[in-house]
Write an enzyme that holds these catalytic residues in place. Structure first.
Site, PDB file in Angstrom:
ATOM      1  N   SER A 144       0.827  -1.203   0.000  1.00  0.00           N
ATOM      2  CA  SER A 144       0.000   0.000   0.000  1.00  0.00           C
ATOM      3  C   SER A 144       0.859   1.251   0.000  1.00  0.00           C
ATOM      4  O   SER A 144       1.975   1.263   0.549  1.00  0.00           O
ATOM      5  CB  SER A 144      -0.902   0.003   1.235  1.00  0.00           C
ATOM      6  OG  SER A 144      -1.527   1.259   1.414  1.00  0.00           O
ATOM      7  N   TYR A 169      -2.445  -0.175   9.935  1.00  0.00           N
ATOM      8  CA  TYR A 169      -2.601  -0.755   8.607  1.00  0.00           C
ATOM      9  C   TYR A 169      -1.304  -0.632   7.815  1.00  0.00           C
ATOM     10  O   TYR A 169      -0.816  -1.592   7.214  1.00  0.00           O
ATOM     11  CB  TYR A 169      -3.744  -0.047   7.864  1.00  0.00           C
ATOM     12  CG  TYR A 169      -3.837  -0.419   6.403  1.00  0.00           C
ATOM     13  CD1 TYR A 169      -4.188  -1.708   6.018  1.00  0.00           C
ATOM     14  CD2 TYR A 169      -3.571   0.523   5.407  1.00  0.00           C
ATOM     15  CE1 TYR A 169      -4.259  -2.048   4.672  1.00  0.00           C
ATOM     16  CE2 TYR A 169      -3.653   0.191   4.066  1.00  0.00           C
ATOM     17  CZ  TYR A 169      -3.995  -1.093   3.704  1.00  0.00           C
ATOM     18  OH  TYR A 169      -4.065  -1.437   2.379  1.00  0.00           O
TER      19      TYR A 169
END
Length: 356
Positions: A144, A169
């Site tokens: 990501s 995350y």
């Protein structure tokens, strides 16, 4: 980096996280392109967001599979279930593994950290272990843009340090890259990590801003615009993401031996991003224009009356901006679909799915 070319036909491809957003679109592309072989979808179908949307994507996959030269198998399960993961590998012997299954979302990780540990760390570890003991030609996995944290240097390059995540995350995604590197080094597993930049498009994730904003506006509610609109995002249309993944799957990092006689890690990481960051307020204006054009919102909709400028959220960053030069160099691809075209496709899908 030199690549070992992989012919995906007549092979088994495992896509975890299908029928998630990116996973479903990738499986649809594989079913269209493959002349033989098997595509396995693996997903828990959890309720992080509306499961009916996942069922809808699965129905599109099943429809495509009926006319595809390749076979499709759907397995409902949790990546944290090591016995099940091992059984899937033992039964199907996938040659290429595309691990897209993950608990997504920056803000959700602040309140529900345990879910991220289970899916993004334990689940990914189970995939790595299965690849260790099976003849996998290439492991491709989703990372990501969040790993760049609060980096001030733009555009973000895969050569930049990414040691300061601002959300759990992001930390789990950076951990995936570190784990993949160590398994590539120790067990000679070709692996490629892909740092996705703000993916959007039809039948996307309802927790993403463009989708949740559309739902609120269609109900007459206000949308909150964070950091008072002073954000830049490198939005990437889902078809561009899928094109990048599709190409990367077929070119694994070449195995090689170092001067010490031990394997050099066949490991790579790439950005997949549009390369043209959009101002958040401009993006919202285009979204609103396309929602009116599609008939989701009336022409006289009071947009200013439904906007609220607020401060920055915890875990968020003001800018994301991808340097995708390495992807262009090694795979001949750079995302090309502009924001207006992408949001138009989303608005038309939204009208058909929710309004008609």
């Amino acid at each position: 980096m030199s690549k070992a070319l992989i012919d995906i036909n007549n092979k088994t491809i495992l896509v975890t996280g299908s029928p998630g957003f990116i996973g479903a679109n990738l499986v649809l592309r594989l079913l269209k392109e493959m002349s033989s072989g098997t595509v396995i979808s693996f997903d828990s179908m959890n309720d992080y967001y509306d499961p009916q949307l996942k069922e809808y994507r699965l129905s599109l996959i099943e429809e495509a599979a009926r006319t595809s030269a390749a076979k499709h198998v759907f397995i409902r399960g949790n990546l944290a279930d090591k016995a099940l993961v091992d059984k899937v590998f033992a039964d199907y012997k996938p040659a290429v593994v595309v691990n897209l299954a993950a608990q997504a979302g920056v803000r959700y990780s602040i309140e529900h950290p345990d879910v991220y540990i289970e899916s993004n760390l334990i689940g990914f570890f189970n995939i790595l272990e299965a690849c260790r003991y099976n003849p996998v030609e290439h492991l491709v996995y989703a990372s990501s843009s969040s790993v760049y944290g609060g980096n001030k240097k733009v555009p973000f390059s895969v050569d930049d340090k990414v040691d300061n995540p601002v959300s759990l995350y992001a930390a789990t995604k950076k951990s995936n890259e570190l784990l993949a590197h160590s398994y590539s080094k120790l067990y000679n597993i070709p692996s490629t990590g892909l740092r996705f930049f703000t993916v959007y498009g039809p039948a996307g994730r309802p927790d993403m801003f463009y989708f949740s904003a559309t739902q609120k506006l269609s109900r007459g509610e206000k949308i909150q615009i964070f950091n008072y609109g002073n954000c830049m995002r490198d939005f990437t249309y889902v078809e561009d993401i899928v094109e990048g993944v599709f190409r990367v799957m077929q070119g694994a990092p070449q195995k090689a031996v170092g001067e010490d006689g031990l394997p050099l890690p066949p490991y790579a990481v790439y950005n997949i991003g549009g390369g043209t960051p959009e101002n958040l307020l401009d993006y919202i204006s285009i979204l609103q224009e396309e929602l009116v054009r599609a008939g989701v919102l009336p022409e006289d909709y009071d947009f200013e009356g439904h906007r609220e400028l607020v401060g920055m959220q915890p875990g968020d960053v003001p800018v994301t901006y991808a340097d995708s030069e390495a992807l262009e160099r090694d795979y001949g691809f750079t995302p090309k679909i502009n924001v207006r075209s992408g949001l138009r496709a989303f608005a038309e899908w939204y009208k058909e799915y929710y309004c008609d």
